[in-house]
Motif scaffolding. Structure first.
Motif, mmCIF file in Angstrom:
data_model
loop_
_atom_site.group_PDB
_atom_site.id
_atom_site.type_symbol
_atom_site.label_atom_id
_atom_site.label_comp_id
_atom_site.label_asym_id
_atom_site.label_seq_id
_atom_site.Cartn_x
_atom_site.Cartn_y
_atom_site.Cartn_z
ATOM 1 N N LEU A 103 60.524 37.644 25.078
ATOM 2 C CA LEU A 103 60.654 39.047 25.479
ATOM 3 C C LEU A 103 60.960 39.229 26.961
ATOM 4 C CD1 LEU A 103 57.669 40.411 23.359
ATOM 5 C CD2 LEU A 103 60.111 40.546 22.827
ATOM 6 N N ASN A 104 60.612 38.255 27.787
ATOM 7 C CA ASN A 104 60.928 38.248 29.217
ATOM 8 C C ASN A 104 60.508 39.529 29.932
ATOM 9 O OD1 ASN A 104 61.900 37.154 31.589
ATOM 10 N ND2 ASN A 104 64.009 37.800 31.230
ATOM 11 N N PRO A 105 59.220 39.907 29.856
ATOM 12 C CA PRO A 105 58.764 41.110 30.555
ATOM 13 C C PRO A 105 58.507 40.842 32.038
ATOM 14 C CG PRO A 105 56.918 40.066 29.481
ATOM 15 C CD PRO A 105 58.129 39.238 29.136
ATOM 16 N N ASP A 106 58.372 41.923 32.809
ATOM 17 C CA ASP A 106 58.007 41.782 34.216
ATOM 18 C C ASP A 106 56.554 41.355 34.386
ATOM 19 O OD1 ASP A 106 60.488 42.603 35.255
ATOM 20 O OD2 ASP A 106 59.970 44.691 34.884
ATOM 21 N N ARG A 107 55.691 41.761 33.450
ATOM 22 C CA ARG A 107 54.260 41.508 33.565
ATOM 23 C C ARG A 107 53.690 41.264 32.175
ATOM 24 N NH1 ARG A 107 50.646 39.838 37.071
ATOM 25 N NH2 ARG A 107 51.975 40.850 38.615
ATOM 26 N N VAL A 108 52.783 40.286 32.076
ATOM 27 C CA VAL A 108 52.026 40.037 30.850
ATOM 28 C C VAL A 108 50.559 40.308 31.153
ATOM 29 C CG1 VAL A 108 51.366 38.352 29.093
ATOM 30 C CG2 VAL A 108 53.661 38.266 30.093
ATOM 31 N N VAL A 109 49.919 41.127 30.331
ATOM 32 C CA VAL A 109 48.500 41.436 30.506
ATOM 33 C C VAL A 109 47.748 40.939 29.280
ATOM 34 C CG1 VAL A 109 46.766 43.235 30.829
ATOM 35 C CG2 VAL A 109 49.007 43.447 31.927
ATOM 36 N N LEU A 110 46.662 40.212 29.518
ATOM 37 C CA LEU A 110 45.853 39.632 28.453
ATOM 38 C C LEU A 110 44.567 40.429 28.281
ATOM 39 C CD1 LEU A 110 46.099 35.883 29.564
ATOM 40 C CD2 LEU A 110 47.672 37.149 28.082
ATOM 41 N N GLY A 111 44.182 40.671 27.039
ATOM 42 C CA GLY A 111 42.941 41.388 26.776
ATOM 43 C C GLY A 111 42.302 40.911 25.484
ATOM 44 N N GLY A 112 41.045 41.282 25.298
ATOM 45 C CA GLY A 112 40.312 40.885 24.101
ATOM 46 C C GLY A 112 39.312 39.789 24.408
ATOM 47 N N GLN A 113 38.174 39.822 23.695
ATOM 48 C CA GLN A 113 37.079 38.911 24.006
ATOM 49 C C GLN A 113 37.406 37.451 23.730
ATOM 50 O OE1 GLN A 113 36.822 41.935 22.964
ATOM 51 N NE2 GLN A 113 35.008 42.943 23.808
ATOM 52 N N ALA A 114 38.390 37.165 22.872
ATOM 53 C CA ALA A 114 38.784 35.774 22.669
ATOM 54 C C ALA A 114 39.390 35.186 23.934
ATOM 55 C CB ALA A 114 39.782 35.669 21.512
ATOM 56 N N ILE A 115 39.839 36.065 24.838
ATOM 57 C CA ILE A 115 40.442 35.631 26.097
ATOM 58 C C ILE A 115 39.455 35.743 27.252
ATOM 59 C CG2 ILE A 115 42.210 36.230 27.812
ATOM 60 C CD1 ILE A 115 43.939 37.087 25.340
ATOM 61 N N THR A 116 38.726 36.847 27.296
ATOM 62 C CA THR A 116 37.872 37.113 28.456
ATOM 63 C C THR A 116 36.450 36.585 28.312
ATOM 64 O OG1 THR A 116 37.254 39.289 27.556
ATOM 65 C CG2 THR A 116 39.181 39.188 28.987
ATOM 66 N N ASP A 117 36.026 36.228 27.110
ATOM 67 C CA ASP A 117 34.658 35.747 26.908
ATOM 68 C C ASP A 117 34.721 34.540 25.960
ATOM 69 O OD1 ASP A 117 31.976 35.385 26.769
ATOM 70 O OD2 ASP A 117 31.515 37.254 25.746
ATOM 71 N N PRO B 148 61.415 30.908 34.825
ATOM 72 C CA PRO B 148 60.849 30.835 36.187
ATOM 73 C C PRO B 148 59.868 31.976 36.422
ATOM 74 C CG PRO B 148 63.070 31.738 36.242
ATOM 75 C CD PRO B 148 62.846 31.282 34.834
ATOM 76 N N GLY B 149 59.064 31.829 37.461
ATOM 77 C CA GLY B 149 58.117 32.887 37.817
ATOM 78 C C GLY B 149 56.985 33.013 36.830
ATOM 79 N N ALA B 150 56.306 31.916 36.550
ATOM 80 C CA ALA B 150 55.263 31.917 35.523
ATOM 81 C C ALA B 150 54.022 32.712 35.915
ATOM 82 C CB ALA B 150 54.857 30.479 35.193
ATOM 83 N N ASP B 151 53.892 33.073 37.201
ATOM 84 C CA ASP B 151 52.668 33.734 37.669
ATOM 85 C C ASP B 151 52.706 35.238 37.454
ATOM 86 O OD1 ASP B 151 54.680 34.108 39.481
ATOM 87 O OD2 ASP B 151 53.406 33.909 41.257
ATOM 88 N N ILE B 152 53.193 35.680 36.308
ATOM 89 C CA ILE B 152 53.238 37.107 35.996
ATOM 90 C C ILE B 152 52.128 37.499 35.025
ATOM 91 C CG2 ILE B 152 55.730 37.191 36.357
ATOM 92 C CD1 ILE B 152 55.970 37.367 33.255
ATOM 93 N N VAL B 153 51.240 36.565 34.709
ATOM 94 C CA VAL B 153 50.194 36.811 33.721
ATOM 95 C C VAL B 153 48.916 37.265 34.421
ATOM 96 C CG1 VAL B 153 48.750 35.776 31.934
ATOM 97 C CG2 VAL B 153 51.168 35.165 32.096
ATOM 98 N N SER B 154 48.328 38.342 33.925
ATOM 99 C CA SER B 154 47.086 38.876 34.482
ATOM 100 C C SER B 154 46.129 39.210 33.338
ATOM 101 C CB SER B 154 47.346 40.155 35.293
ATOM 102 O OG SER B 154 48.322 39.947 36.285
ATOM 103 N N VAL B 155 44.853 39.153 33.625
ATOM 104 C CA VAL B 155 43.833 39.581 32.675
ATOM 105 C C VAL B 155 43.540 41.053 32.920
ATOM 106 C CG1 VAL B 155 41.453 39.249 31.898
ATOM 107 C CG2 VAL B 155 42.859 37.269 32.538
ATOM 108 N N THR B 156 43.350 41.808 31.864
ATOM 109 C CA THR B 156 43.056 43.233 32.003
ATOM 110 C C THR B 156 41.876 43.463 32.936
ATOM 111 O OG1 THR B 156 42.498 45.261 30.812
ATOM 112 C CG2 THR B 156 41.554 43.215 29.969
ATOM 113 N N ARG B 157 41.959 44.546 33.698
ATOM 114 C CA ARG B 157 40.868 44.911 34.607
ATOM 115 C C ARG B 157 39.997 46.014 34.016
ATOM 116 N NH1 ARG B 157 44.533 45.605 39.966
ATOM 117 N NH2 ARG B 157 45.687 46.886 38.488
ATOM 118 N N LEU B 158 40.185 46.299 32.731
ATOM 119 C CA LEU B 158 39.446 47.400 32.115
ATOM 120 C C LEU B 158 38.045 47.003 31.669
ATOM 121 C CD1 LEU B 158 42.312 49.070 30.061
ATOM 122 C CD2 LEU B 158 41.455 49.660 32.334
ATOM 123 N N GLY B 159 37.692 45.736 31.783
ATOM 124 C CA GLY B 159 36.310 45.334 31.597
ATOM 125 C C GLY B 159 35.939 45.062 30.155
ATOM 126 N N PRO B 160 34.642 44.752 29.928
ATOM 127 C CA PRO B 160 34.190 44.352 28.596
ATOM 128 C C PRO B 160 34.222 45.482 27.575
ATOM 129 C CG PRO B 160 32.333 44.556 30.105
ATOM 130 C CD PRO B 160 33.562 44.675 30.934
#
Length: 396
Positions: free
Chosen positions: A319-333, A352-364
């Motif tokens: 899909l080649n997006p500008d940003r990937v955001v990860l969420g869900g307890q299988a990822i964060t816990d 290229p530019g693999a550092d576009i992945v972030s974890v959601t900041r919306l919390g548990p």
């Protein structure tokens, strides 16, 4: 009855009101002059809209944020008023139902959870509605705009219908049932789409022209947003449940190596029981055992993180997006498995530019927050309509 979309094209006043709300939400407190610069509206128009929205309780002046030495009212910053209105959200999961209340800034004021009721859909939703009514009575001074209902399965947001095979629900008029039981407008959406929408409003969304949201817990899913709007294809969102990532876990579809069957909480927990790492198939026990140094539990969680990272890498390349955001307890816990996921992702992606992945900041409390934002999004787009609906619908 779902929250009712207006058939007519919104008038100039409604469009201007939405523009003013949008820029303040996106940019933070702004002076009237700055609002005019961002929206292209004249200062008299901005002043009229700000005055009307303040009277409604959506905006307020914040003199404490005025620049030192500023003279004149137009320079006093205008901010969202988080003290009057709130949106309720209900997230129905396979095993857990979460509900909460959020203010206009997307801040979760309170939340609670119960085991998802069994039995018929009608009985389950009636039970959930009773819990939500009691929950909202804790906030008598808030005007509740309505309920954002989010769930897995297949949703029809226009008709308010829900199909959820894991719960045995088929063509359930979920929005109408919850509306009848609470008296509040209800907006139904898929849970991953709701989480992506929360990112668009209050997370990474404003900083990326295209965003891929990836969710994993008991189910897996993705949502793609372009230019601030979620993509919705025929029949709702797409599915990644059967994305082939390798492995020998058998899926209910008959194949092996499907993503959801491989990484779901129940799969990991049942494997831990078979290996003697825990006594019961409960993912919380697996996490506790891993943190206590049990090697099999730690390996199972690391394997799951590696599989998730592989899936993220494949989807990012497709899909080649500008940003990937990860969420869900299988990822964060547990958070300590995140490096395994990111290593696997980096090994998989070929772009290229693999550092576009972030974890959601919306919390548990992600699920409750996301469900709430369905109503908040409606408010920001059509503030005058939704306020009319909310005032006609006191909580029973």
């Amino acid at each position: 009855m779902t929250e009712s979309p207006r058939a007519a094209r919104p008038g100039v006043r409604a469009v201007n009101a939405a523009a003013v709300l949008a820029v303040i939400r996106r940019e933070g407190p702004l002076s009237r002059a700055a609002i005019g610069e961002h929206t292209g509206l004249s200062l008299p128009t901005v002043s009229r809209q700000v005055g009307a929205l303040m009277e409604l309780g959506l905006l307020r002046e914040d003199p404490d944020l005025a620049p030192a030495g500023a003279i004149g009212r137009p320079r006093v910053p205008i901010a969202l008023d988080g003290t009057v209105f709130a949106a309720c959200g209900v997230h129905i999961g396979v095993s857990t139902t979460t509900y909460g209340l959020a203010d206009l800034r997307g801040t979760l004021l309170d939340s609670d959870e119960i085991p998802t009721p069994g039995g018929s859909a009608e009985d389950a939703l009636a039970h959930i509605a009773g819990k939500v009514r009691a929950f909202l009575r804790r906030w008598p001074r808030r005007t509740v705009l309505g309920i954002g209902l989010a769930s897995g399965g297949l949703v029809d947001p226009v008709r308010g219908l829900l199909d959820h095979d894991r719960l045995g629900w088929h063509r359930v008029p979920a929005a109408d049932l919850l509306h009848r039981a609470t008296g509040l407008p209800v907006r139904l959406d898929g849970h991953v789409a709701a989480m992506a929408n929360a990112e668009l409003l209050f997370g990474w969304g404003p900083r990326a022209s295209s965003l891929l949201y990836f969710y994993a817990r008991e189910v897996v899913g993705i949502a793609l947003a372009v230019d601030g709007a979620p993509h919705r294809g025929p029949g709702g969102g797409g599915s990644i449940a059967h994305l082939p990532i390798g492995g020998d876990t058998r899926c209910p579809c008959g194949a092996t190596g499907c993503l959801e069957a491989t990484v779901a909480d129940r799969t990991v927990a049942e494997a831990a029981v078979r290996a003697g790492a825990v006594a019961e198939p409960d993912i919380r026990l697996v996490r506790s055992a891993a943190r206590a140094g049990e090697p099999t539990a730690a390996r199972l969680l690391a394997d799951r993180a590696t599989a998730l990272g592989r899936a993220v890498g494949l989807l990012r390349d497709a899909l080649n997006p500008d940003r990937v955001v990860l969420g869900g307890q299988a990822i964060t816990d547990p958070a300590e498995r995140l490096p395994d996921l990111l290593r696997s992702y980096a090994d998989t992606t070929n772009l290229p530019g693999a550092d576009i992945v972030s974890v959601t900041r919306l919390g548990p409390a992600l699920q409750a927050t996301a469900a709430c934002t369905g109503l908040l999004n409606r408010l920001f787009d059509h503030p005058l309509d939704l306020l009319d609906d909310a005032r006609k619908a006191p909580v029973r």
